[in-house]
Design an enzyme around this catalytic site. Structure first.
Site, short mmCIF file in Angstrom:
data_model
loop_
_atom_site.label_atom_id
_atom_site.label_comp_id
_atom_site.label_asym_id
_atom_site.label_seq_id
_atom_site.Cartn_x
_atom_site.Cartn_y
_atom_site.Cartn_z
N LYS A 77 2.09 -2.49 -17.95
CA LYS A 77 2.93 -3.38 -17.13
C LYS A 77 4.41 -3.02 -17.30
O LYS A 77 5.15 -2.98 -16.33
CB LYS A 77 2.73 -4.86 -17.52
CG LYS A 77 1.43 -5.50 -17.13
CD LYS A 77 1.28 -5.79 -15.66
CE LYS A 77 0.67 -4.66 -14.90
NZ LYS A 77 -0.75 -4.54 -14.80
N HIS A 130 -2.33 6.95 -38.57
CA HIS A 130 -2.84 8.28 -38.22
C HIS A 130 -1.87 9.02 -37.31
O HIS A 130 -2.25 10.01 -36.70
CB HIS A 130 -4.22 8.16 -37.58
CG HIS A 130 -5.21 7.49 -38.48
ND1 HIS A 130 -5.83 8.14 -39.53
CD2 HIS A 130 -5.66 6.21 -38.53
CE1 HIS A 130 -6.62 7.30 -40.17
NE2 HIS A 130 -6.53 6.12 -39.58
N ARG A 155 0.82 -1.22 0.00
CA ARG A 155 0.00 0.00 0.00
C ARG A 155 0.85 1.26 0.00
O ARG A 155 0.34 2.36 -0.23
CB ARG A 155 -0.93 -0.01 1.21
CG ARG A 155 -1.87 -1.19 1.24
CD ARG A 155 -2.75 -1.13 2.45
NE ARG A 155 -3.73 -0.09 2.32
CZ ARG A 155 -4.96 -0.25 1.88
NH1 ARG A 155 -5.37 -1.44 1.51
NH2 ARG A 155 -5.79 0.77 1.79
N ASN A 185 -4.01 7.21 7.42
CA ASN A 185 -4.05 7.01 5.97
C ASN A 185 -5.04 8.01 5.41
O ASN A 185 -6.18 8.05 5.89
CB ASN A 185 -4.50 5.58 5.65
CG ASN A 185 -4.74 5.37 4.16
OD1 ASN A 185 -4.17 6.07 3.34
ND2 ASN A 185 -5.57 4.40 3.82
N TRP A 233 2.75 5.99 2.18
CA TRP A 233 2.90 6.55 0.84
C TRP A 233 2.73 8.04 1.04
O TRP A 233 1.64 8.52 1.36
CB TRP A 233 1.84 6.00 -0.11
CG TRP A 233 2.09 6.37 -1.54
CD1 TRP A 233 2.85 5.71 -2.45
CD2 TRP A 233 1.55 7.51 -2.25
NE1 TRP A 233 2.85 6.35 -3.66
CE2 TRP A 233 2.05 7.46 -3.57
CE3 TRP A 233 0.72 8.57 -1.89
CZ2 TRP A 233 1.74 8.42 -4.53
CZ3 TRP A 233 0.42 9.53 -2.84
CH2 TRP A 233 0.92 9.45 -4.15
N GLU A 268 5.23 0.43 -15.51
CA GLU A 268 5.26 0.46 -14.04
C GLU A 268 6.31 -0.47 -13.46
O GLU A 268 6.85 -0.20 -12.39
CB GLU A 268 3.88 0.23 -13.42
CG GLU A 268 3.22 -1.07 -13.73
CD GLU A 268 1.81 -1.16 -13.11
OE1 GLU A 268 1.48 -0.41 -12.18
OE2 GLU A 268 1.04 -2.02 -13.57
N GLU A 307 -2.61 -2.76 -21.77
CA GLU A 307 -2.22 -3.38 -20.50
C GLU A 307 -0.75 -3.82 -20.55
O GLU A 307 -0.01 -3.68 -19.58
CB GLU A 307 -3.15 -4.56 -20.20
CG GLU A 307 -2.76 -5.43 -19.02
CD GLU A 307 -2.75 -4.71 -17.67
OE1 GLU A 307 -3.11 -3.53 -17.60
OE2 GLU A 307 -2.34 -5.35 -16.68
O1 M6R Z 1 -7.67 -1.58 -6.86
P1 M6R Z 1 -8.08 -1.14 -8.23
O2 M6R Z 1 -8.33 -2.27 -9.16
O3 M6R Z 1 -9.24 -0.16 -8.19
O4 M6R Z 1 -6.84 -0.32 -8.79
C1 M6R Z 1 -6.90 0.32 -10.02
C2 M6R Z 1 -5.53 0.74 -10.49
O5 M6R Z 1 -4.95 1.62 -9.56
C3 M6R Z 1 -4.60 -0.45 -10.70
O6 M6R Z 1 -5.13 -1.37 -11.62
C4 M6R Z 1 -3.22 0.03 -11.19
O7 M6R Z 1 -3.33 0.56 -12.48
C5 M6R Z 1 -2.20 -1.11 -11.14
N1 M6R Z 1 -0.95 -0.58 -10.67
C6 M6R Z 1 -1.94 -1.73 -12.47
O8 M6R Z 1 -0.97 -2.71 -12.41
#
Ligand code: M6R
Length: 620
Positions: free
Chosen positions: A493, A512, A31, A106, A80, A496, A489
């Site tokens: 991946k 385009h 988290r 939090n 965080w 990140e 997606e």
């Molecule tokens: O918990 P959630 O599915 O709502 O989270 C949504 C996004 O924050 C989450 O999918 C994020 O994009 C991930 N880091 C992707 O790997």
């Protein structure tokens, strides 16, 4: 975004409060991992705190150097950062000026500047840059005035604006932890002679699977033998109990090098478990959790999927299937854009909120907005006890188990699976598909776990290519139809996990604009549609591959086994098993997940906890 743990128990021997709190923090570290800290109520009635910038391992080191005394209760935090740099001073817990209470938080206290000025006028000097420190001082003062920690928490919570989960311990209440929440998550774990608090159930599943949801604007007090909840008006509340069906072992690495790798390997189970028990003896879909009146579902004329990040890509995949099966228009909207554009939503709109955590603030706010406009909201969520399902009209749980790695993998496949189930259920209810057609698609879905396993088992080639590309600076991803969200997606991946510039495009968009990016050696993944699909999509994408290869691209092709048309134009081919067109994303995304994980590992990066990210984005 932060992770929060609280513990109180009658078994104080062997440093249990600290062990439980540190174990909980380890399971919640996804988290946030800018800093970590603990506060214990010690056996000689005092507060002992330790906190350290950086990952939890730094705090562990500090505790080895400077062990804390035996304790009776404790709270712990993994941060965080929002207000103030991620350093030792800004790390939580924060202690009140009189030293009587320690607080972890939090969320964001939006009115902290005015509260800070008020405290300054009272002669209190801040030692940190955080919004949380004002809460500690306010709570200390309220506790001095009332002599009741829960009452003090209730009084100050009413003064805070913004979002918060707060936990506090006091030096003279050895068997008590108090918490509260407003637009930020908190669940209670119920033990024998001990009780727990956590941002989510992962905090305590190693100890108990019996849990309680805490509603909005409530204050909870846990002692070894009791849990008491009141609302912000002081009235007693009876919270809903639930049993966590996650296996505690599922939140451990189980011999894998990373949670990410483990969760990729968990995917066949995640899909199979999400499909489990969804049909009656006659083979008809029965979605018991979807407690929306069938008449309402029959008259909806539009579906809007709201979600963020990977969950939004799951929604985009679902759009193709639901529109095809149900003939209902489906819009997919990033949750943070949705409520700011005055969307056309009414009682005939079904809003589907997709979220692994069930806590994403942007999605939660969009859910509230949709309900205010009269829409029916159905949540597709993985985490029991979270806020989004509690605030929705209905919920369809994915059964992916705990997802610990920050980058989502198994939750993505489980979300797509659940959305397919929803689409088929609506098709059954509205009669847009015959029962035997639905049964056939369900059978196709049941075969997917084995196909995903095949992709994982045959991942040697994609891993090898990934390792050879550790120096890449930019990778593009192309897809068409259901392959388009897969491409996006795949790019997400890689961004990140490996911090490499990556973009996903609709292959049809190439000419385009994006084709200008192609130069000698530019790596491009192309998700090729099945040659058995509709129209001429397959041949159009093959043409796209030729177009970019002619301009120097290095083509990395994901294709269906047996598709030899791609061979002349592919520098590398990664074959996946034959799968019906609409279900293909469940298998074609897997090599892209493995590619990103392997490449990031080859770069020596932490694939479970990428920089700057947190798994649950609980602030807007
Ligand atoms: O918990 P959630 O599915 O709502 O989270 C949504 C996004 O924050 C989450 O999918 C994020 O994009 C991930 N880091 C992707 O790997």
């Amino acid at each position: 975004m932060c992770g929060i743990v609280g513990y109180v128990g009658s078994q104080h021997a062997n440093g249990r409060p600290l062990d439980v709190v540190m174990g909980g923090l380890a399971r919640l570290e996804y988290r946030g991992y800018d800093s970590a800290g603990v506060a214990l109520v010690t056996q000689d009635a005092g507060l002992a705190t330790a906190k350290k910038a950086g990952k939890l391992v730094n705090l562990e080191g500090l505790l080895e150097e400077r062990p804390l005394p035996p304790a009776t209760a404790g709270i712990g935090h993994t941060r965080w950062a929002t207000h103030g740099a991620p350093n030792d001073v800004n790390a939580h817990p924060h202690v009140s000026a009189d030293g009587s209470v320690a607080v972890i938080h939090n969320g964001i206290v939006e009115n902290f500047a005015s509260l800070r000025a008020e405290l300054a006028a009272d002669g209190i000097t801040m030692t940190s840059e955080t919004d949380t420190e004002v809460v500690a001082h306010l709570l200390g003062a309220a506790y001095a005035a009332t002599g009741d920690l829960a009452e003090a928490m209730r009084l100050i919570a009413r003064r805070l604006h913004g979002t918060f989960t707060l936990l506090a311990v006091a030096r003279d209440t050895p068997d008590l932890v108090v918490g509260t929440r407003h637009d930020s998550p908190l669940v209670v774990g119920l033990g024998e002679g001990e009780n727990f608090l956590g941002s989510d159930v992962a905090a305590f599943i190693a100890h108990t699977r019996e849990a309680m949801e805490l509603g909005q604007d409530q204050v909870v007090s846990i002692t070894p033998d009791a849990v008491t909840v009141v609302d912000f008006e002081g009235a007693t509340v009876e919270p809903r109990r639930f049993t966590v069906d996650w296996d505690a072992a599922a939140a451990e690495k189980g011999g894998f090098a990373s949670f990410m790798d483990k969760e990729i390997h968990d995917q066949p189970h995640a899909i199979a478990d999400t499909l489990l028990g969804r049909t009656d003896d006659a083979g008809r879909l029965v979605l018991d959790e979807v407690r929306v009146d069938e008449a309402v579902l029959r008259q909806i004329d539009k579906i809007i999927v709201i979600a963020c990040g990977t969950a939004a890509y799951a929604g985009q995949v679902a759009k193709y299937a639901i529109e095809h099966w149900c003939r209902i228009p489906v819009e997919v909207e990033l949750a943070h854009e949705f409520r700011y554009r005055d969307p056309v939503v009414n009682a005939k709109t079904l809003v589907v909120a997709v979220s692994q955590s069930g806590e994403t603030m942007d999605t939660l706010m969009a859910v509230r907005h949709a309900r205010e406009q009269g829409a029916t909201v159905l949540a597709i969520v993985n985490t029991h006890g979270s806020t989004i399902p509690r605030e929705s009209d209905a919920v369809l749980y994915t059964h992916a188990g705990p997802e610990v790695a920050v980058a989502s993998t198994k939750a993505f496949l489980a979300q797509i699976t659940a959305a397919y189930l929803l689409g088929l259920y609506l098709a059954q209810l509205r009669g847009t598909k015959f029962p035997d057609e639905i049964a056939e698609i369900l059978q196709d879905l049941r075969e997917i776990p084995d196909k995903v396993q095949t992709v994982i088992d045959a991942s040697g080639h994609v891993r090898e290519v990934a390792r050879s590309m550790a120096d890449a600076t930019s990778v593009l991803f192309l897809g068409r139809h259901v392959g388009y969200p897969v491409a996006m997606e795949g790019a997400l991946k890689l961004k990140e996990l490996a911090y490499i510039h990556a973009e996903g495009f609709a292959a049809g968009e190439l000419k385009h604009g994006p084709i200008a990016l192609i130069e000698d050696g530019q790596p491009v993944f192309i998700v090729v549609p099945s040659p058995r699909g509709r129209d001429s999509l397959h041949s159009k994408v093959i043409s796209n591959i030729q177009e970019i290869r002619a301009r120097g691209a290095r083509t990395l092709v994901i294709a269906e086994e047996g598709d030899t048309d791609v061979l002349p134009f592919a520098d590398e081919v990664f074959y996946v098993p034959r799968t019906p067109v609409l279900l293909a994303p469940l298998v074609s995304v897997v090599p892209l997940q493995i590619f990103a994980c392997e490449l990031a590992t080859a770069k020596g990066l932490d694939v479970d906890q990428p920089r700057n990210l947190a798994k649950s984005v609980t602030v807007e």
